[in-house]
Write an enzyme that holds these catalytic residues in place. Structure first.
Site, PDB file in Angstrom:
ATOM      1  N   GLU A 138      32.654  33.789  34.767  1.00  0.00           N
ATOM      2  CA  GLU A 138      33.637  34.334  33.450  1.00  0.00           C
ATOM      3  C   GLU A 138      34.326  34.450  32.013  1.00  0.00           C
ATOM      4  O   GLU A 138      34.288  35.114  31.291  1.00  0.00           O
ATOM      5  CB  GLU A 138      34.627  35.997  34.168  1.00  0.00           C
ATOM      6  CG  GLU A 138      34.080  37.155  35.795  1.00  0.00           C
ATOM      7  CD  GLU A 138      34.351  36.277  36.610  1.00  0.00           C
ATOM      8  OE1 GLU A 138      34.108  34.768  36.818  1.00  0.00           O
ATOM      9  OE2 GLU A 138      33.613  36.953  38.350  1.00  0.00           O
ATOM     10  N   PHE A 179      41.979  44.663  48.698  1.00  0.00           N
ATOM     11  CA  PHE A 179      40.910  42.949  48.863  1.00  0.00           C
ATOM     12  C   PHE A 179      40.450  43.150  46.921  1.00  0.00           C
ATOM     13  O   PHE A 179      40.141  43.911  46.298  1.00  0.00           O
ATOM     14  CB  PHE A 179      39.727  43.236  49.222  1.00  0.00           C
ATOM     15  CG  PHE A 179      38.768  42.536  49.096  1.00  0.00           C
ATOM     16  CD1 PHE A 179      38.588  40.630  49.282  1.00  0.00           C
ATOM     17  CD2 PHE A 179      37.137  42.426  48.627  1.00  0.00           C
ATOM     18  CE1 PHE A 179      38.026  39.789  49.039  1.00  0.00           C
ATOM     19  CE2 PHE A 179      36.650  41.607  47.957  1.00  0.00           C
ATOM     20  CZ  PHE A 179      36.285  40.117  48.167  1.00  0.00           C
ATOM     21  N   GLN A 180      40.923  41.788  46.291  1.00  0.00           N
ATOM     22  CA  GLN A 180      40.898  41.408  44.914  1.00  0.00           C
ATOM     23  C   GLN A 180      41.510  42.367  44.357  1.00  0.00           C
ATOM     24  O   GLN A 180      41.121  43.064  43.111  1.00  0.00           O
ATOM     25  CB  GLN A 180      38.936  41.355  44.610  1.00  0.00           C
ATOM     26  CG  GLN A 180      38.028  40.183  44.845  1.00  0.00           C
ATOM     27  CD  GLN A 180      36.977  40.441  45.283  1.00  0.00           C
ATOM     28  OE1 GLN A 180      36.258  41.018  44.227  1.00  0.00           O
ATOM     29  NE2 GLN A 180      35.683  38.784  44.420  1.00  0.00           N
ATOM     30  N   LYS A 195      37.596  51.610  40.813  1.00  0.00           N
ATOM     31  CA  LYS A 195      36.748  51.763  41.132  1.00  0.00           C
ATOM     32  C   LYS A 195      36.055  53.449  41.497  1.00  0.00           C
ATOM     33  O   LYS A 195      35.030  54.576  40.794  1.00  0.00           O
ATOM     34  CB  LYS A 195      36.158  51.347  41.837  1.00  0.00           C
ATOM     35  CG  LYS A 195      34.790  50.998  42.414  1.00  0.00           C
ATOM     36  CD  LYS A 195      34.192  50.391  44.186  1.00  0.00           C
ATOM     37  CE  LYS A 195      33.276  50.667  44.172  1.00  0.00           C
ATOM     38  NZ  LYS A 195      32.695  49.035  45.633  1.00  0.00           N
ATOM     39  N   MET A 228      41.551  12.836  21.613  1.00  0.00           N
ATOM     40  CA  MET A 228      42.736  13.168  21.099  1.00  0.00           C
ATOM     41  C   MET A 228      44.487  12.640  21.426  1.00  0.00           C
ATOM     42  O   MET A 228      45.290  12.265  20.654  1.00  0.00           O
ATOM     43  CB  MET A 228      42.724  14.657  21.020  1.00  0.00           C
ATOM     44  CG  MET A 228      44.008  14.845  19.796  1.00  0.00           C
ATOM     45  SD  MET A 228      44.040  14.326  18.166  1.00  0.00           S
ATOM     46  CE  MET A 228      42.807  14.879  16.917  1.00  0.00           C
TER      47      MET A 228
END
Lengths: 163, 584
Positions: free
Chosen positions: B57, B119-120, B169, B484
């Site tokens: 993602e 969940f999630q 959802k 760097m």
């Protein structure tokens, strides 16, 4: 310097959290913060007391303005204003202290709103300084608990903070 | 009948896709998951909005960001709840720091499960709140269309930025009548566009009275589509112009009035001119610490004009004399008109003396490097890249030394060609951002200048590039160090190279090949140009060029923390600094 910032914001979930987040993320101080819906239920009014140099206060007001939920705000301390805070304080009141507590409440124009054999619950309204002074005066009697609302304020005169 | 007025009941998921269609969204970068499945089903049933499947993602957020930076249109992201949205956070914060318009949609657990540690489940709006311009949790399908409209409106107007919309959802399953508003009006959000005429008059007065003027512009000029106005203004005045890292390309890099980038790794002439100028015109730039150096030593002789669309950027770090809130293009157009109307010209004598001084600084040749080295110098690769692409490529970068060299050595003549994570400094940004650019401009040459440490942070997107045949050209400046970090450790930590060595690196050529791309290995300076030309000829293939570069090369000039613009470290290869100048 101490500033009282009055904010009209959308009465939506997360709005309070956005203001609080802003202060913690940018390291600004909050002395107190009160918020409740106004007569228009889509709007909340927040009174926020903060401290900082003129530069910091300018940044605070600009950053608050930038929040999408903020409709309008004003720094009350820039003009004539009225400020009040309410405190509920429960003190021990036994024997001679009972009279003494009653006298102090009268002097400070408070009200005793709950009484037991050994305690008084007192309601007191005023500026933060006045509440501080009362706490000092009554401390010796024994404070059981206290709750302060934080300052709330409006400007003097005909104008008002409206959306 | 207009689509937006069709009087039918749609599920939240179908409505969501319709809204994107009506908003004119071309691409959505995303990754499916449980809470977003109704939406993914609706995406499947149409082909107007194209969904690009990434491999992580973070890649989706960077790709949408690259698309937005290259086109000026909002980038759109679609992810699921929980890890879906947490993985995008780095990408959202990257866009936020650089004021890039993104609209990020995440699935959420059904409303009745919110707060149950389902969940999630994660408090998505709570997580993104500090790094978005605004966010929403949609609790009712009836609010969905208006919320989407508001999200695009907020993301793209005023000072742009990412907006996040979290959609449970069950909301995507509920039905409602479809209606997508043409426009939206919010009482709490009204960005200022026009500059105040009185302030513009004051600014023009100050600009015309300058003896040692300097024009310093940033990303706001690019974002505000103000490059043309800037070019006209600078040429009208004949004043020197410098761009920040985010502002490169807003003024032509090959124009003699351009003195290069300023700041920590800016040119000697740009930084010295900042220090010595008497009037500083800052436009769409925010006086970031990498630009100003020590604030106590910043522009000690200058009166400052600051044009910015965000009032909170003005006098935040540096107090200014003439603040102007407004869109950079509008304000500069008004300035040009006011200068023309005044019939006045800048003080030509003073300007001549100032340019003489600037040329003396320029003669230091601060970007010089050892051109006789047996090793591939990273600067040389960028110079050759500039030559073989005719200066006309899109260049994305990751973060570190390679980013600074790309900024210093690729002369951008157009805005939106240089795409990098300036504010947040996100390693891993370059390749996914290049994907977004390539989707927006399928026929353009899109290059990604990166290093072996940065590229590994989003390397999985090579797979996305294969799936969609994105012919990106990856220039990997491989010095086997986090360059760097190594440079700072050399300068400031007595050469204790703590964890800056990239051990156990993959064979990048074989790795690229294993993903189905073309890999190249280049370790001789003489092969650099040939390799770049050969790669660019492969119009339909992604080519991963692994350049083995000098491990010890440093980025110069450099202003160390706590120093002023006049206190630069110069490269050992640089010519003599003009006398009577104090250098650290």
């Amino acid at each position: 310097m101490r500033h009282i910032i009055s904010i009209l914001l959308e009465n939506e979930a997360g709005a309070l959290s956005r203001v609080a987040n802003l202060f913690s993320a940018r390291g600004y101080n909050i002395d107190s913060l009160t918020v409740a819906p106004t007569e228009d239920e889509t709007l909340s009014r927040m009174t926020l007391v903060t401290r900082g140099s003129e530069d910091i206060i300018e940044q605070i007001t600009k950053q608050l303005h930038k929040l999408v939920d903020v409709v309008k705000l004003t720094d009350l301390t820039e003009g004539q204003h009225i400020e009040r805070e309410m405190m509920l304080i429960k003190v021990r009141a036994v024997g001679a202290a009972r009279e003494e507590a009653k006298r102090l409440v009268d002097i400070f124009r408070g009200r005793i709103i709950d009484v037991t054999d050994t305690t008084y619950a007192i309601e007191l309204t005023g500026t933060g300084d006045k509440l501080d002074a009362f706490i000092e005066a009554i401390r010796g009697l024994g404070i059981i608990e206290l709750a302060r609302t934080g300052a709330s304020g409006i400007g003097r005169g005909e104008k008002g903070l409206r959306a | 009948m207009e689509l937006s007025q069709v009087n039918v009941e749609l599920t939240g998921a179908d409505l969501f896709v319709r809204c994107l269609q009506d908003e004119g969204v071309e691409y959505v970068f995303g990754y499916p998951g449980g809470a977003a499945l109704h939406i993914y089903d609706a995406v499947f049933k149409q082909d107007k909005v194209k969904h690009i499947l990434v491999r992580h993602e973070q890649g989706a957020a960077h790709a949408a960001d690259g698309y937005a930076r290259a086109t000026g249109r909002p980038g759109v992201v679609l992810v699921t709840s929980g890890p879906g949205i947490t993985n995008t956070i780095t990408g959202i914060a990257t866009a936020y720091m650089d004021s890039i318009p993104l609209v990020v949609f995440s699935g959420q657990v059904p409303t009745h499960l919110i707060g149950d540690d389902a969940f999630q489940e994660v408090d998505a709006v709570g997580l993104t709140r500090p790094c978005v311009k605004h966010n929403f949790l949609v609790r009712d399908v009836k609010d969905l269309a208006l919320t989407i409209k508001k999200a695009f409106y907020i993301a793209t107007t005023g000072r742009p930025g990412p907006v996040h919309v979290d959609i449970p959802k069950d909301v995507t399953a509920q039905k409602t009548r479809y209606y997508y508003p043409e426009s939206v009006n919010m009482r709490s959000y009204n960005p200022v566009i026009k500059g105040h005429p009185g302030q513009i008059k004051k600014a023009v007065e100050l600009i015309l009275s300058a003896k040692r003027p300097m024009i310093y512009t940033g990303g706001g000029v690019v974002l505000g589509e103000a490059a043309e106005a800037l070019t006209e203004l600078v040429r009208l005045l004949g004043y020197p112009c410098t761009n920040t890292l985010m502002g490169l390309g807003a003024f032509p890099g090959t124009d003699p009035l351009f003195v290069g980038m300023l700041g920590m790794h800016g040119t000697y002439e740009a930084n010295m001119a900042m220090h010595e100028c008497d009037v500083l015109v800052a436009i769409g730039a925010r006086f970031d610490d990498r630009i100003t150096g020590d604030l106590n030593k910043f522009c000690p002789y200058a009166r400052i004009i600051h044009v910015d669309i965000d009032p909170a950027s003005i006098s935040k770090n540096v107090p200014v004399d003439v603040p102007i809130v407004g869109n950079a293009a509008n304000v500069m157009k008004d300035m040009i008109a006011a200068i023309r109307a005044s019939g006045r010209k800048p003080d030509q004598e003073a300007l001549k003396a100032w340019w003489k001084q600037l040329q003396a600084w320029r003669a230091v040749d601060c970007l010089n490097y050892d051109r006789k080295s047996e090793l591939i110098k990273p600067q040389f690769v960028i110079e050759k890249l500039y030559e073989v692409t005719g200066g006309d490529a899109f260049v994305t970068s990751d973060v570190g030394q390679h980013q600074m060299w790309a900024a210093q050595f690729y002369k951008f003549n157009k805005p939106r060609r240089w795409i990098n994570s300036g504010g947040l400094g996100t390693m891993g940004f370059g390749m996914p951002a290049a994907m977004g650019v390539q989707f927006a401009y399928p026929d353009a040459t899109v290059t990604c200048v990166t290093g072996e440490a940065s590229i590994l942070m989003c390397i999985q997107e090579l797979s996305t590039c294969k799936q969609y045949d994105l012919p990106i050209k990856i220039i990997n400046l491989n010095n086997r160090y986090m360059g760097m970090v190594r440079q700072w450790q050399e300068f400031f930590y007595d050469r204790r190279y703590s964890h800056s060595y990239m051990d156990a690196l993959p064979d990048f050529k074989k790795m690229a090949e294993s993903y189905g791309h073309v890999g190249m290995f280049i370790d001789k300076p003489g092969d650099v140009e040939g390799a770049l030309k050969e790669a660019l000829k492969m119009k339909d293939r992604l080519v991963f060029m692994d350049f083995i570069t000098d491990q010890k090369e440093n980025v110069y000039p450099m202003i160390a923390a706590g120093s002023g613009h006049h206190e630069m470290h110069l490269s050992p290869s640089t010519g003599e600094a003009p006398a009577k100048r104090e250098l650290a």
